[in-house]
Write a protein that holds these residues in place. Structure first.
Motif, PDB file in Angstrom:
ATOM      1  N   LEU A  76       4.923  -0.449 -10.339  1.00 23.44           N
ATOM      2  CA  LEU A  76       3.771  -1.039 -11.076  1.00 23.44           C
ATOM      3  C   LEU A  76       2.866   0.261 -11.052  1.00 23.44           C
ATOM      4  CD1 LEU A  76       2.688  -4.447  -9.972  1.00 23.44           C
ATOM      5  CD2 LEU A  76       3.352  -3.686 -12.072  1.00 23.44           C
ATOM      6  N   THR A  77       2.540   0.933 -10.305  1.00 26.67           N
ATOM      7  CA  THR A  77       1.621   2.309 -10.107  1.00 26.67           C
ATOM      8  C   THR A  77       2.270   3.201 -10.972  1.00 26.67           C
ATOM      9  OG1 THR A  77       1.020   1.667  -7.932  1.00 26.67           O
ATOM     10  CG2 THR A  77       0.519   3.860  -8.660  1.00 26.67           C
ATOM     11  N   PHE A 104       0.579  -1.215  -0.025  1.00 25.70           N
ATOM     12  CA  PHE A 104      -0.029  -0.125   0.007  1.00 25.70           C
ATOM     13  C   PHE A 104       0.787   1.282  -0.104  1.00 25.70           C
ATOM     14  CE2 PHE A 104      -2.632   3.200   2.500  1.00 25.70           C
ATOM     15  CZ  PHE A 104      -3.286   3.496   1.386  1.00 25.70           C
ATOM     16  N   GLY A 105       1.858   1.239   0.914  1.00 23.53           N
ATOM     17  CA  GLY A 105       2.792   2.315   0.882  1.00 23.53           C
ATOM     18  C   GLY A 105       3.464   2.571  -0.435  1.00 23.53           C
ATOM     19  N   GLY A 106       3.857   1.531  -1.051  1.00 24.76           N
ATOM     20  CA  GLY A 106       4.613   1.645  -2.329  1.00 24.76           C
ATOM     21  C   GLY A 106       3.552   2.273  -3.439  1.00 24.76           C
ATOM     22  N   PHE A 148       3.766  11.277  -1.017  1.00 25.92           N
ATOM     23  CA  PHE A 148       4.864  10.518  -1.182  1.00 25.92           C
ATOM     24  C   PHE A 148       5.429  10.002   0.302  1.00 25.92           C
ATOM     25  CE2 PHE A 148       9.549  10.227  -1.038  1.00 25.92           C
ATOM     26  CZ  PHE A 148       9.852   9.429  -2.048  1.00 25.92           C
ATOM     27  N   GLY A 149       5.443  11.094   1.202  1.00 29.90           N
ATOM     28  CA  GLY A 149       5.727  11.053   2.574  1.00 29.90           C
ATOM     29  C   GLY A 149       4.871   9.887   3.421  1.00 29.90           C
ATOM     30  N   THR A 150       3.685   9.859   2.880  1.00 33.28           N
ATOM     31  CA  THR A 150       2.674   8.820   3.936  1.00 33.28           C
ATOM     32  C   THR A 150       3.177   7.467   3.245  1.00 33.28           C
ATOM     33  OG1 THR A 150       1.155  10.659   3.595  1.00 33.28           O
ATOM     34  CG2 THR A 150       0.415   8.542   4.274  1.00 33.28           C
ATOM     35  N   GLY A 151       3.277   7.560   2.068  1.00 33.46           N
ATOM     36  CA  GLY A 151       3.799   6.204   1.432  1.00 33.46           C
ATOM     37  C   GLY A 151       4.902   5.602   1.984  1.00 33.46           C
ATOM     38  N   ILE A 152       5.949   6.570   2.109  1.00 36.23           N
ATOM     39  CA  ILE A 152       7.241   6.137   2.758  1.00 36.23           C
ATOM     40  C   ILE A 152       7.011   5.521   4.149  1.00 36.23           C
ATOM     41  CG2 ILE A 152       9.471   6.910   3.592  1.00 36.23           C
ATOM     42  CD1 ILE A 152       9.771   6.426   0.717  1.00 36.23           C
ATOM     43  N   ALA A 153       6.364   6.450   4.899  1.00 40.01           N
ATOM     44  CA  ALA A 153       6.135   6.008   6.308  1.00 40.01           C
ATOM     45  C   ALA A 153       5.422   4.606   6.451  1.00 40.01           C
ATOM     46  CB  ALA A 153       5.238   7.368   7.013  1.00 40.01           C
ATOM     47  N   ILE A 154       4.463   4.526   5.516  1.00 37.02           N
ATOM     48  CA  ILE A 154       3.582   3.323   5.819  1.00 37.02           C
ATOM     49  C   ILE A 154       4.292   2.207   5.478  1.00 37.02           C
ATOM     50  CG2 ILE A 154       1.425   2.133   5.087  1.00 37.02           C
ATOM     51  CD1 ILE A 154       0.098   4.804   5.001  1.00 37.02           C
ATOM     52  N   SER A 155       4.846   2.206   4.605  1.00 35.79           N
ATOM     53  CA  SER A 155       5.754   1.142   3.725  1.00 35.79           C
ATOM     54  C   SER A 155       7.042   0.448   4.399  1.00 35.79           C
ATOM     55  CB  SER A 155       6.220   1.412   2.326  1.00 35.79           C
ATOM     56  OG  SER A 155       7.572   2.286   2.576  1.00 35.79           O
ATOM     57  N   PHE A 167       7.884  -5.666  -1.639  1.00 42.70           N
ATOM     58  CA  PHE A 167       6.297  -5.105  -1.925  1.00 42.70           C
ATOM     59  C   PHE A 167       6.427  -3.600  -2.184  1.00 42.70           C
ATOM     60  CE2 PHE A 167       4.118  -8.935  -1.091  1.00 42.70           C
ATOM     61  CZ  PHE A 167       5.218  -9.927  -0.745  1.00 42.70           C
ATOM     62  N   VAL A 168       7.253  -2.836  -1.500  1.00 41.16           N
ATOM     63  CA  VAL A 168       7.258  -1.430  -1.619  1.00 41.16           C
ATOM     64  C   VAL A 168       7.667  -1.119  -3.199  1.00 41.16           C
ATOM     65  CG1 VAL A 168       8.241   0.777  -0.900  1.00 41.16           C
ATOM     66  CG2 VAL A 168       7.961  -1.214   0.622  1.00 41.16           C
TER      67      VAL A 168
END
Lengths: 140, 144
Positions: free
Chosen positions: B52-53, A11-13, B14-21, B45-46
């Motif tokens: 892919l996105t 999800f983060g990716g 971007f920052g949210t994605g980095i933190a969650i990932s 997976f990150v």
């Protein structure tokens, strides 16, 4: 030990990829952190304002999230001196390579840029080699 | 102003994605590169999700539009040469990433949820960037 987090990481990716697509769709720009940091070092550059805005957003979003109660796992297993040494080497490396994991690894490979594919393959290999040598010695 | 707001929004995502990932967590990053030890495959997976996105999104975007919404053209890197600078710089970057567990894109958002020791890494990295620019005679190079 860290916990395997396939869903959160995926999800983060996806969010990281989405940010890259949004910046390209609106501003026509590559979402590379090395280039963004250039905004701080060259405040007179015409691209500095939006680059600094990207940096501010990237720091502010997780900061606000933690204020609202979110928790992000974090641990730095090295000493401060080692962290600083790594920082200097990363800074020199990404400047010569003109990009890092975000610029080359995500945006560049997504465009199938041969330079980015070579860059990413190279730094993934040397990161792996470095971690392996530090943790297991030259014997592997 | 529009460009600043869209960049701010992209930065926040971007920052949210980095933190969650977990990409901003050095322990997790280092464990990804340690398949013979405490392996944590999360980072695959990150990278997979991000790639892919971005690949799909770029494809849709470039297929539908000649220009971005807030600019007159897509600013795509034009450098084509695979030289010693690219390979040597990347090799060096990987060594630093393997030592610290931080890459630039991981460290900047980590400043928001783990200010220390992230600030130390970022200051050192800033020093490295300035040093390399000084070595290069500060040419205005297009970054990827």
């Amino acid at each position: 030990m860290t916990t395997f987090t396939p869903y959160a990481s995926l999800f983060g990716g996806v969010l990281i990829g989405l940010a890259a697509v949004i910046l390209m769709a609106f501003n026509g720009r590559i979402a590379g952190m090395t280039a963004m940091l250039g905004g701080l070092l060259e405040p007179q550059h015409p691209d500095a304002p939006w680059r600094i805005a990207f940096l501010a957003g990237a720091i502010a979003a997780p900061f606000v999230a933690t204020l609202l109660g979110a928790e992000f796992s974090f641990a730095s297993p090295t000493t401060g001196a080692v962290l600083a040494l790594g920082g200097v080497i990363v800074g020199v490396g990404v400047t010569y390579a003109s990009g890092c994991t975000s610029g080359h690894g995500v945006c560049g490979i997504a465009r199938l840029s041969p330079r980015s594919i070579v860059a990413t393959a190279t730094f993934m290999a040397t990161t792996f080699a470095t971690v392996t040598i530090i943790r297991h010695g030259f014997g592997g | 102003m529009k460009r600043i707001l869209s960049a701010l929004a992209a930065g926040m995502i971007f920052g949210t994605g980095i933190a969650i990932s977990g990409m901003g967590n050095p322990a997790k990053v280092l464990n990804f590169f340690d398949p013979f030890g405490t392996w944590d495959p999360s980072l695959a997976f990150v990278m997979g999700g991000a790639l892919l996105t971005a690949a799909l999104g770029y494809r849709l975007l470039f297929g539908r539009r000649q220009t971005p919404l807030f600019d007159t053209k897509f600013h795509l890197p034009t450098a084509r040469t695979i030289d010693a600078k690219l390979v040597g710089g990347s090799a060096l970057f990987g060594i630093g990433w393997g030592i610290a567990g931080f890459c630039p894109g991981g460290a900047v958002p980590a400043l928001g949820f783990a200010p220390w020791p992230t600030a130390l890494f970022l200051i050192a990295m800033g020093g490295g960037i300035l040093f390399a620019r000084w070595l290069q005679g500060i040419p205005r190079r297009q970054t990827a």
